[in-house]
Scaffold this motif. Structure first.
Motif, PDB file in Angstrom:
ATOM      1  N   SER A  27      26.040  15.186 -57.314  1.00  0.00           N
ATOM      2  CA  SER A  27      24.949  14.500 -56.667  1.00  0.00           C
ATOM      3  C   SER A  27      23.729  15.516 -57.115  1.00  0.00           C
ATOM      4  N   THR A  28      23.889  16.413 -57.844  1.00  0.00           N
ATOM      5  CA  THR A  28      22.282  17.113 -58.104  1.00  0.00           C
ATOM      6  C   THR A  28      21.731  16.100 -59.012  1.00  0.00           C
ATOM      7  N   ILE A  29      22.168  15.425 -59.753  1.00  0.00           N
ATOM      8  CA  ILE A  29      21.633  14.336 -60.528  1.00  0.00           C
ATOM      9  C   ILE A  29      20.770  13.381 -59.766  1.00  0.00           C
ATOM     10  N   ILE A  30      21.331  13.121 -58.498  1.00  0.00           N
ATOM     11  CA  ILE A  30      20.601  12.357 -57.630  1.00  0.00           C
ATOM     12  C   ILE A  30      19.340  12.818 -56.960  1.00  0.00           C
ATOM     13  N   HIS A  32      17.905  15.937 -57.630  1.00  0.00           N
ATOM     14  CA  HIS A  32      16.995  16.943 -58.576  1.00  0.00           C
ATOM     15  C   HIS A  32      17.059  16.383 -59.780  1.00  0.00           C
ATOM     16  N   GLY A  33      17.706  15.387 -60.103  1.00  0.00           N
ATOM     17  CA  GLY A  33      17.657  14.826 -61.640  1.00  0.00           C
ATOM     18  C   GLY A  33      16.855  13.662 -61.899  1.00  0.00           C
ATOM     19  N   MET A  34      16.685  12.872 -60.959  1.00  0.00           N
ATOM     20  CA  MET A  34      16.026  11.505 -60.966  1.00  0.00           C
ATOM     21  C   MET A  34      15.102  11.116 -59.712  1.00  0.00           C
ATOM     22  N   THR A 106      26.068  20.782 -57.941  1.00  0.00           N
ATOM     23  CA  THR A 106      25.962  20.817 -59.673  1.00  0.00           C
ATOM     24  C   THR A 106      27.078  20.525 -60.304  1.00  0.00           C
ATOM     25  N   VAL A 107      27.053  20.645 -61.589  1.00  0.00           N
ATOM     26  CA  VAL A 107      28.471  20.284 -62.441  1.00  0.00           C
ATOM     27  C   VAL A 107      29.440  21.494 -61.945  1.00  0.00           C
ATOM     28  N   ALA A 108      28.850  22.864 -61.519  1.00  0.00           N
ATOM     29  CA  ALA A 108      29.820  23.935 -61.316  1.00  0.00           C
ATOM     30  C   ALA A 108      30.624  23.593 -60.005  1.00  0.00           C
ATOM     31  N   THR A 124      29.168  13.218 -65.714  1.00  0.00           N
ATOM     32  CA  THR A 124      27.949  13.550 -65.289  1.00  0.00           C
ATOM     33  C   THR A 124      26.834  13.134 -66.395  1.00  0.00           C
ATOM     34  N   GLY A 125      25.753  13.733 -66.379  1.00  0.00           N
ATOM     35  CA  GLY A 125      24.764  13.120 -67.621  1.00  0.00           C
ATOM     36  C   GLY A 125      25.108  14.306 -68.612  1.00  0.00           C
ATOM     37  N   GLY A 126      24.306  15.689 -68.276  1.00  0.00           N
ATOM     38  CA  GLY A 126      24.562  16.786 -69.164  1.00  0.00           C
ATOM     39  C   GLY A 126      24.822  17.819 -68.424  1.00  0.00           C
ATOM     40  N   ILE A 127      25.524  18.861 -69.045  1.00  0.00           N
ATOM     41  CA  ILE A 127      25.924  20.113 -68.245  1.00  0.00           C
ATOM     42  C   ILE A 127      24.546  21.152 -68.303  1.00  0.00           C
ATOM     43  N   SER A 141      23.230  28.733 -67.085  1.00  0.00           N
ATOM     44  CA  SER A 141      24.064  28.007 -66.269  1.00  0.00           C
ATOM     45  C   SER A 141      25.327  28.603 -65.541  1.00  0.00           C
ATOM     46  N   ALA A 142      25.520  28.634 -64.428  1.00  0.00           N
ATOM     47  CA  ALA A 142      26.869  28.856 -64.003  1.00  0.00           C
ATOM     48  C   ALA A 142      27.852  27.415 -64.203  1.00  0.00           C
ATOM     49  N   ASP A 143      27.450  26.610 -64.679  1.00  0.00           N
ATOM     50  CA  ASP A 143      28.333  25.492 -65.355  1.00  0.00           C
ATOM     51  C   ASP A 143      29.479  26.008 -66.423  1.00  0.00           C
ATOM     52  N   LEU A 144      28.727  26.937 -67.080  1.00  0.00           N
ATOM     53  CA  LEU A 144      29.740  27.455 -68.449  1.00  0.00           C
ATOM     54  C   LEU A 144      30.724  28.261 -67.878  1.00  0.00           C
ATOM     55  N   PRO A 159      25.007  19.284 -74.257  1.00  0.00           N
ATOM     56  CA  PRO A 159      24.121  19.866 -73.446  1.00  0.00           C
ATOM     57  C   PRO A 159      22.673  19.461 -73.491  1.00  0.00           C
ATOM     58  N   LYS A 160      21.900  19.498 -72.395  1.00  0.00           N
ATOM     59  CA  LYS A 160      20.519  18.802 -72.512  1.00  0.00           C
ATOM     60  C   LYS A 160      19.762  19.279 -73.445  1.00  0.00           C
ATOM     61  N   ALA A 161      19.027  18.454 -74.074  1.00  0.00           N
ATOM     62  CA  ALA A 161      18.104  19.097 -75.185  1.00  0.00           C
ATOM     63  C   ALA A 161      17.169  20.145 -74.906  1.00  0.00           C
ATOM     64  N   GLY A 260      14.921  30.260 -62.150  1.00  0.00           N
ATOM     65  CA  GLY A 260      16.007  30.113 -61.392  1.00  0.00           C
ATOM     66  C   GLY A 260      16.409  28.666 -61.414  1.00  0.00           C
ATOM     67  N   LYS A 261      17.094  28.237 -60.104  1.00  0.00           N
ATOM     68  CA  LYS A 261      17.338  26.911 -60.160  1.00  0.00           C
ATOM     69  C   LYS A 261      16.278  25.808 -60.227  1.00  0.00           C
ATOM     70  N   ALA A 262      15.006  26.404 -60.172  1.00  0.00           N
ATOM     71  CA  ALA A 262      13.897  25.347 -60.545  1.00  0.00           C
ATOM     72  C   ALA A 262      13.545  24.686 -61.812  1.00  0.00           C
TER      73      ALA A 262
HETATM   74  N1  PSU Z   1      22.477  16.288 -65.921  1.00  0.00           N
HETATM   75  C1  PSU Z   1      21.647  15.349 -65.680  1.00  0.00           C
HETATM   76  N2  PSU Z   1      20.580  15.704 -64.730  1.00  0.00           N
HETATM   77  C2  PSU Z   1      20.742  16.700 -63.915  1.00  0.00           C
HETATM   78  C3  PSU Z   1      21.867  17.754 -64.028  1.00  0.00           C
HETATM   79  C4  PSU Z   1      22.655  17.381 -64.921  1.00  0.00           C
HETATM   80  O1  PSU Z   1      21.576  14.229 -66.262  1.00  0.00           O
HETATM   81  O2  PSU Z   1      19.861  16.989 -63.066  1.00  0.00           O
HETATM   82  C5  PSU Z   1      21.844  18.778 -63.246  1.00  0.00           C
HETATM   83  C6  PSU Z   1      23.412  19.322 -63.162  1.00  0.00           C
HETATM   84  O3  PSU Z   1      23.756  19.129 -61.767  1.00  0.00           O
HETATM   85  C7  PSU Z   1      23.589  20.728 -63.722  1.00  0.00           C
HETATM   86  C8  PSU Z   1      22.311  21.228 -63.259  1.00  0.00           C
HETATM   87  O4  PSU Z   1      24.837  21.294 -62.919  1.00  0.00           O
HETATM   88  O5  PSU Z   1      21.554  20.255 -63.670  1.00  0.00           O
HETATM   89  C9  PSU Z   1      22.208  22.477 -64.265  1.00  0.00           C
HETATM   90  O6  PSU Z   1      21.387  23.307 -63.377  1.00  0.00           O
HETATM   91  P1  PSU Z   1      21.160  24.853 -63.931  1.00  0.00           P
HETATM   92  O7  PSU Z   1      20.672  24.567 -65.321  1.00  0.00           O
HETATM   93  O8  PSU Z   1      20.022  25.363 -62.695  1.00  0.00           O
HETATM   94  O9  PSU Z   1      22.457  25.587 -63.868  1.00  0.00           O
END
Ligand code: PSU
Ligand code: MN
Length: 303
Positions: A27-30, A32-34, A106-108, A124-127, A141-144, A159-161, A260-262
């Motif tokens: 739901s972070t993509i919802i 914080h991502g878009m 988030t992914v994690a 998801t979209g990208g980790i 990221s803690a996702d790893l 991974p996001k570009a 950080g998270k931002a």
């Molecule tokens: N993928 C997307 N949009 C996002 C994210 C991933 O297309 O917003 C989010 C995911 O929730 C991912 C997070 O876990 O970004 C990574 O955040 P950070 O780099 O702070 O760990």
């Protein structure tokens, strides 16, 4: 099980009882991502893609002290419109639950919640990964780490570009996370199909990916799999177009002292503005593509 703070939506409760495959969604993509309303529209489209591929979509979020496994349409709308939802990773999950806050996973955190709910596959979209300049900022990221400890297969477009992709792959290798690319030899880079780096592992069918997932469990290996699925050709943005814009957004983040998270939400938002929305259109296409593959993988796993 009974004392876990889990709340299943009606659709997911039925799917569990019927043995229907289930795919987790973050739901972070919802939140914080878009931007709204595309975030809500995309969430609905992605859920539809999963249903059309024979699985039930479980969007995961924290509301009123419980982990919601599956959101009904009102809850999805509430989340999409909430401006102050917390961005929850492994470190934040328990505090948000204990204090009754509203939080997006988030992914994690989605992996943790999916595993608690016996869901093995997540789209998801990208980790998150190793940020550029991580040798100074230590921003990894803690996702790893989560991929190395929680048994969920995560389908992402690479991974996001905005990240340092070679360093991200090095960390995943060190952590023992299988990085499996679907039907091509190069690691995809989120908005583009080719990062220029070869993939460590390639598989061409959903059932092979499901078999590898099962085999890890049989071997007693902790952790999940990262399945990287290239964005559809017609939706990709060439890496050359994005590189200078990513560099610009990165410099702005440093100048503004964003940490950080931002960092990730800031970079995604700036790229959306700098490309006049093109990154969002591509993001929507790649998440939908990942949802379809995830549903097929879930369908190939025993219930
Ligand atoms: N993928 C997307 N949009 C996002 C994210 C991933 O297309 O917003 C989010 C995911 O929730 C991912 C997070 O876990 O970004 C990574 O955040 P950070 O780099 O702070 O760990
Ligand atoms: Mn970070």
């Amino acid at each position: 099980m009974t004392d876990l703070p889990l709340h299943f939506s009606a659709e997911i409760a039925v799917a569990r009882a019927a043995g229907t495959p289930i795919v987790a969604l973050e739901s972070t993509i919802i939140t914080h991502g878009m931007p709204y309303p595309q975030n809500l529209e995309t969430a609905r489209l992605v859920e539809g893609d999963i249903r059309r591929n024979g699985a039930a979509p479980a969007t995961i979020a924290v509301m009123e002290g419980r982990i919601h496994i599956g959101l009904d349409d009102t809850e999805l709308e509430t989340l999409a419109q909430t401006r102050n939802a917390a961005k929850l990773s492994r470190a934040d999950l328990a505090v948000c639950l204990a204090t009754g806050g509203i939080g997006a996973t988030t992914v994690a955190a989605t992996m943790i919640c999916a595993a608690l709910a016996d869901i093995a596959v997540f789209a998801t979209g990208g980790i998150g990964g190793v940020h550029q300049g991580a040798e100074r900022s230590f921003d990894i990221s803690a996702d790893l780490t989560e991929l190395s400890r929680t048994p969920v297969s995560v389908v992402a477009a690479g991974p996001k570009a905005i990240l340092d992709i070679p360093k991200t792959l090095e960390v995943l290798e060190t952590l023992g996370v299988p990085v499996i690319t679907f039907r091509q030899d190069a690691i995809p880079a989120f908005w583009s199909r080719d990062s220029g780096l070869g993939t460590p592992l390639r598989l061409d069918t959903a059932s092979e990916i499901a078999a590898a997932h099962r085999m890890r469990a049989r071997l007693g290996l902790p952790g999940g799999q990262l399945v990287t699925n290239p964005i559809p050709q017609e939706a990709e943005i060439p890496a050359e177009t994005l590189l200078p814009l990513i560099a610009r957004a990165q410099t702005e983040a440093e100048e503004k002292g964003i940490t950080g998270k931002a960092v990730t939400p800031f970079l995604l938002q700036r790229l959306f503005e700098l490309t006049e929305g093109a990154t969002l259109t591509a993001n929507i296409a790649l998440v939908r593509n990942n949802a379809r593959l995830a549903a097929q993988i879930a369908g190939a796993l025993p219930a």
